[in-house]
Write a protein that holds these residues in place. Structure first.
Motif, PDB file in Angstrom:
ATOM      1  N   GLU A  94     134.996 -76.138 106.496  1.00 42.74           N
ATOM      2  CA  GLU A  94     134.422 -75.463 107.661  1.00 42.74           C
ATOM      3  C   GLU A  94     133.792 -74.138 107.250  1.00 42.74           C
ATOM      4  O   GLU A  94     132.664 -73.823 107.663  1.00 42.74           O
ATOM      5  CB  GLU A  94     135.509 -75.208 108.704  1.00 42.74           C
ATOM      6  CG  GLU A  94     134.995 -74.427 109.915  1.00 42.74           C
ATOM      7  CD  GLU A  94     136.105 -73.901 110.805  1.00 42.74           C
ATOM      8  OE1 GLU A  94     135.786 -73.127 111.726  1.00 42.74           O
ATOM      9  OE2 GLU A  94     137.281 -74.258 110.580  1.00 42.74           O
ATOM     10  N   ILE A  95     134.507 -73.356 106.441  1.00 38.61           N
ATOM     11  CA  ILE A  95     133.990 -72.053 106.022  1.00 38.61           C
ATOM     12  C   ILE A  95     132.737 -72.220 105.159  1.00 38.61           C
ATOM     13  O   ILE A  95     131.741 -71.503 105.335  1.00 38.61           O
ATOM     14  CB  ILE A  95     135.056 -71.259 105.255  1.00 38.61           C
ATOM     15  CG1 ILE A  95     136.256 -70.983 106.158  1.00 38.61           C
ATOM     16  CG2 ILE A  95     134.473 -69.962 104.723  1.00 38.61           C
ATOM     17  CD1 ILE A  95     135.932 -70.245 107.433  1.00 38.61           C
ATOM     18  N   ALA A  96     132.753 -73.178 104.241  1.00 38.70           N
ATOM     19  CA  ALA A  96     131.586 -73.424 103.391  1.00 38.70           C
ATOM     20  C   ALA A  96     130.382 -73.812 104.247  1.00 38.70           C
ATOM     21  O   ALA A  96     129.253 -73.350 104.014  1.00 38.70           O
ATOM     22  CB  ALA A  96     131.890 -74.513 102.375  1.00 38.70           C
ATOM     23  N   GLY A  97     130.614 -74.633 105.258  1.00 40.23           N
ATOM     24  CA  GLY A  97     129.530 -75.017 106.164  1.00 40.23           C
ATOM     25  C   GLY A  97     129.003 -73.835 106.957  1.00 40.23           C
ATOM     26  O   GLY A  97     127.790 -73.693 107.156  1.00 40.23           O
ATOM     27  N   ASP A  98     129.915 -72.946 107.400  1.00 37.76           N
ATOM     28  CA  ASP A  98     129.500 -71.755 108.138  1.00 37.76           C
ATOM     29  C   ASP A  98     128.641 -70.839 107.260  1.00 37.76           C
ATOM     30  O   ASP A  98     127.646 -70.273 107.725  1.00 37.76           O
ATOM     31  CB  ASP A  98     130.731 -70.977 108.624  1.00 37.76           C
ATOM     32  CG  ASP A  98     131.462 -71.688 109.755  1.00 37.76           C
ATOM     33  OD1 ASP A  98     130.888 -72.628 110.340  1.00 37.76           O
ATOM     34  OD2 ASP A  98     132.620 -71.307 110.034  1.00 37.76           O
ATOM     35  N   VAL A  99     129.039 -70.690 106.001  1.00 43.96           N
ATOM     36  CA  VAL A  99     128.275 -69.844 105.081  1.00 43.96           C
ATOM     37  C   VAL A  99     126.881 -70.435 104.862  1.00 43.96           C
ATOM     38  O   VAL A  99     125.869 -69.719 104.885  1.00 43.96           O
ATOM     39  CB  VAL A  99     129.009 -69.672 103.738  1.00 43.96           C
ATOM     40  CG1 VAL A  99     128.117 -68.956 102.716  1.00 43.96           C
ATOM     41  CG2 VAL A  99     130.310 -68.891 103.937  1.00 43.96           C
ATOM     42  N   GLN A 100     126.804 -71.736 104.689  1.00 45.99           N
ATOM     43  CA  GLN A 100     125.499 -72.364 104.503  1.00 45.99           C
ATOM     44  C   GLN A 100     124.618 -72.211 105.743  1.00 45.99           C
ATOM     45  O   GLN A 100     123.413 -71.967 105.629  1.00 45.99           O
ATOM     46  CB  GLN A 100     125.687 -73.842 104.157  1.00 45.99           C
ATOM     47  CG  GLN A 100     126.235 -74.064 102.751  1.00 45.99           C
ATOM     48  CD  GLN A 100     126.377 -75.535 102.418  1.00 45.99           C
ATOM     49  OE1 GLN A 100     126.803 -76.339 103.261  1.00 45.99           O
ATOM     50  NE2 GLN A 100     126.041 -75.900 101.197  1.00 45.99           N
ATOM     51  N   ASP A 101     125.216 -72.364 106.924  1.00 40.70           N
ATOM     52  CA  ASP A 101     124.456 -72.177 108.165  1.00 40.70           C
ATOM     53  C   ASP A 101     123.901 -70.758 108.253  1.00 40.70           C
ATOM     54  O   ASP A 101     122.744 -70.548 108.645  1.00 40.70           O
ATOM     55  CB  ASP A 101     125.340 -72.455 109.386  1.00 40.70           C
ATOM     56  CG  ASP A 101     125.649 -73.939 109.544  1.00 40.70           C
ATOM     57  OD1 ASP A 101     124.934 -74.768 108.943  1.00 40.70           O
ATOM     58  OD2 ASP A 101     126.614 -74.261 110.266  1.00 40.70           O
ATOM     59  N   LEU A 102     124.730 -69.788 107.878  1.00 36.93           N
ATOM     60  CA  LEU A 102     124.275 -68.399 107.908  1.00 36.93           C
ATOM     61  C   LEU A 102     123.135 -68.177 106.922  1.00 36.93           C
ATOM     62  O   LEU A 102     122.145 -67.503 107.235  1.00 36.93           O
ATOM     63  CB  LEU A 102     125.434 -67.457 107.579  1.00 36.93           C
ATOM     64  CG  LEU A 102     125.078 -65.971 107.501  1.00 36.93           C
ATOM     65  CD1 LEU A 102     124.601 -65.466 108.861  1.00 36.93           C
ATOM     66  CD2 LEU A 102     126.250 -65.148 107.005  1.00 36.93           C
ATOM     67  N   LEU A 103     123.246 -68.748 105.741  1.00 38.54           N
ATOM     68  CA  LEU A 103     122.197 -68.587 104.734  1.00 38.54           C
ATOM     69  C   LEU A 103     120.870 -69.164 105.218  1.00 38.54           C
ATOM     70  O   LEU A 103     119.804 -68.636 104.908  1.00 38.54           O
ATOM     71  CB  LEU A 103     122.619 -69.246 103.424  1.00 38.54           C
ATOM     72  CG  LEU A 103     123.794 -68.573 102.694  1.00 38.54           C
ATOM     73  CD1 LEU A 103     124.168 -69.357 101.442  1.00 38.54           C
ATOM     74  CD2 LEU A 103     123.452 -67.134 102.331  1.00 38.54           C
ATOM     75  N   ARG A 104     120.938 -70.229 105.971  1.00 40.85           N
ATOM     76  CA  ARG A 104     119.703 -70.793 106.529  1.00 40.85           C
ATOM     77  C   ARG A 104     119.081 -69.832 107.539  1.00 40.85           C
ATOM     78  O   ARG A 104     117.861 -69.695 107.619  1.00 40.85           O
ATOM     79  CB  ARG A 104     119.986 -72.143 107.192  1.00 40.85           C
ATOM     80  CG  ARG A 104     120.397 -73.241 106.221  1.00 40.85           C
ATOM     81  CD  ARG A 104     120.521 -74.597 106.909  1.00 40.85           C
ATOM     82  NE  ARG A 104     121.049 -75.597 105.974  1.00 40.85           N
ATOM     83  CZ  ARG A 104     122.324 -75.953 105.898  1.00 40.85           C
ATOM     84  NH1 ARG A 104     123.212 -75.404 106.733  1.00 40.85           N
ATOM     85  NH2 ARG A 104     122.727 -76.850 105.023  1.00 40.85           N
ATOM     86  N   ARG A 105     119.929 -69.148 108.337  1.00 39.60           N
ATOM     87  CA  ARG A 105     119.419 -68.237 109.364  1.00 39.60           C
ATOM     88  C   ARG A 105     118.830 -66.968 108.761  1.00 39.60           C
ATOM     89  O   ARG A 105     117.901 -66.380 109.332  1.00 39.60           O
ATOM     90  CB  ARG A 105     120.531 -67.870 110.360  1.00 39.60           C
ATOM     91  CG  ARG A 105     121.037 -69.024 111.206  1.00 39.60           C
ATOM     92  CD  ARG A 105     121.741 -68.527 112.456  1.00 39.60           C
ATOM     93  NE  ARG A 105     122.839 -67.618 112.172  1.00 39.60           N
ATOM     94  CZ  ARG A 105     124.093 -68.007 111.932  1.00 39.60           C
ATOM     95  NH1 ARG A 105     124.384 -69.301 111.917  1.00 39.60           N
ATOM     96  NH2 ARG A 105     125.036 -67.127 111.706  1.00 39.60           N
ATOM     97  N   VAL A 106     119.411 -66.503 107.648  1.00 41.91           N
ATOM     98  CA  VAL A 106     118.946 -65.240 107.035  1.00 41.91           C
ATOM     99  C   VAL A 106     118.331 -65.530 105.675  1.00 41.91           C
ATOM    100  O   VAL A 106     118.461 -64.750 104.738  1.00 41.91           O
ATOM    101  CB  VAL A 106     120.107 -64.229 106.932  1.00 41.91           C
ATOM    102  CG1 VAL A 106     120.591 -63.837 108.311  1.00 41.91           C
ATOM    103  CG2 VAL A 106     121.264 -64.782 106.101  1.00 41.91           C
TER     104      VAL A 106
END
Length: 307
Positions: free
Chosen positions: A238-250
């Motif tokens: 879950e955390i790895a997915g959240d980090v990847q989602d954030l990287l896509r946004r920024v």
């Protein structure tokens, strides 16, 4: 309702928050850089956000001795300067002043508690990301929510602060699970963000490059193990997915640790990855990748003494 806010540090994040908050509040940015203070007073804070340019006009000073106590004293200096900055501006802390941190990393409440009782210490975290351009403008790399909570006492007392921030475009929520939120921000900063500094790249590179992501993934796994040993219940996937989602946004954003290393300045790695290392030692959890990263960043800091 307008409140009085003083912000210690007019860097990227301090200027971003100071600019937005000045729309509906009395805001003073306090910084030791006289040139930066002069520029803010002369031309304002320029924020480049979502393809548009906005200019805000908070007040800025190097010496706050003429100011009276404020409602909120927000600390945005680097953690290594927190105690000195608070000492120099302690006259701004009255009997009703909230002393607040949204700094990267963890453990800042220890220093803040030296200047205010725990029922007036606000800890928090924000999803906003920013960096300074060479011209001195603030590049707003990405937004999101800001979470705040009291170190001790009833969080309902913070609703006016949260409402004031939200009214200025900084969506702020009063939360009971702020320590968990701080860990979630720490997972990002201690993995992808620190690697942008080490590699000298934008955030999106960590997402695109398989080798960079594998290192970030290892840093996430170790940090999650420490957090869970402290009593949290995070799942690595879950955390790895959240980090990847954030990287896509920024994707095109830069980080403060990148900017510091590029400019030859000391970084906050000791309150980011260093926090993971300290807690890991207390809890008996191995974090070899974080230990290497701390040494590597300090080695990069040392390059300025040889150039």
């Amino acid at each position: 309702m307008s409140i009085k806010i003083a912000i210690l540090g007019a860097g990227a994040m301090g200027s971003l928050f100071g600019g937005f908050l000045s729309q509906k509040n009395d805001v003073w940015l306090i910084d030791t850089n006289q040139d930066r203070v002069n520029k803010i007073n002369e031309t304002g804070v320029t924020v480049l956000t979502q393809g548009r340019t906005e200019v805000f006009h908070p007040q800025a000073v190097c010496d706050s001795s003429g100011l009276e106590p404020v409602d909120v004293l927000l600390v945005f200096v680097k953690a290594i300067h927190s105690r000195a900055a608070l000492s120099a501006n302690k006259h701004l802390i009255g009997e009703h002043t909230f002393v607040m941190t949204l700094q990267n990393g963890a453990g800042h409440e220890v220093v803040l508690s030296e200047f205010a009782p725990p029922e007036r210490v606000i800890i928090g975290t924000t999803e906003h990301n920013s960096s300074l351009t060479p011209e001195g403008a603030v590049h707003h790399g990405g937004g999101g929510k800001t979470y705040i909570g009291l170190l001790k006492g009833e969080n309902e007392r913070l609703q006016q602060v949260a409402d004031s921030f939200s009214a200025c475009g900084i969506e702020t929520l009063v939360a009971d699970n702020v320590p968990e939120r701080i860990w979630r921000k720490l997972f990002v900063n201690a993995s992808a963000s620190v690697l942008t500094g080490v590699l000298g790249v934008k955030l999106g590179y960590i997402l695109d490059n398989a080798h960079a992501w594998q290192v970030a993934r290892r840093l996430i796994e170790e940090a999650v193990a420490v957090a869970n040993a402290e009593g949290m219940q995070f799942a690595v996937e879950e955390i790895a997915g959240d980090v990847q989602d954030l990287l896509r946004r920024v994707y095109h954003g830069y980080t403060s640790i990148y900017a510091d290393l590029q400019a030859g300045r000391l970084t906050e790695v000791d309150t980011i990855n260093g926090t993971v290392v300290r807690k890991a030692k207390e809890l008996g959890v191995p974090v070899p990748t974080h230990e290497v990263i701390v040494h590597l960043v300090h080695a990069l800091e040392g390059k300025r003494d040889r150039q």
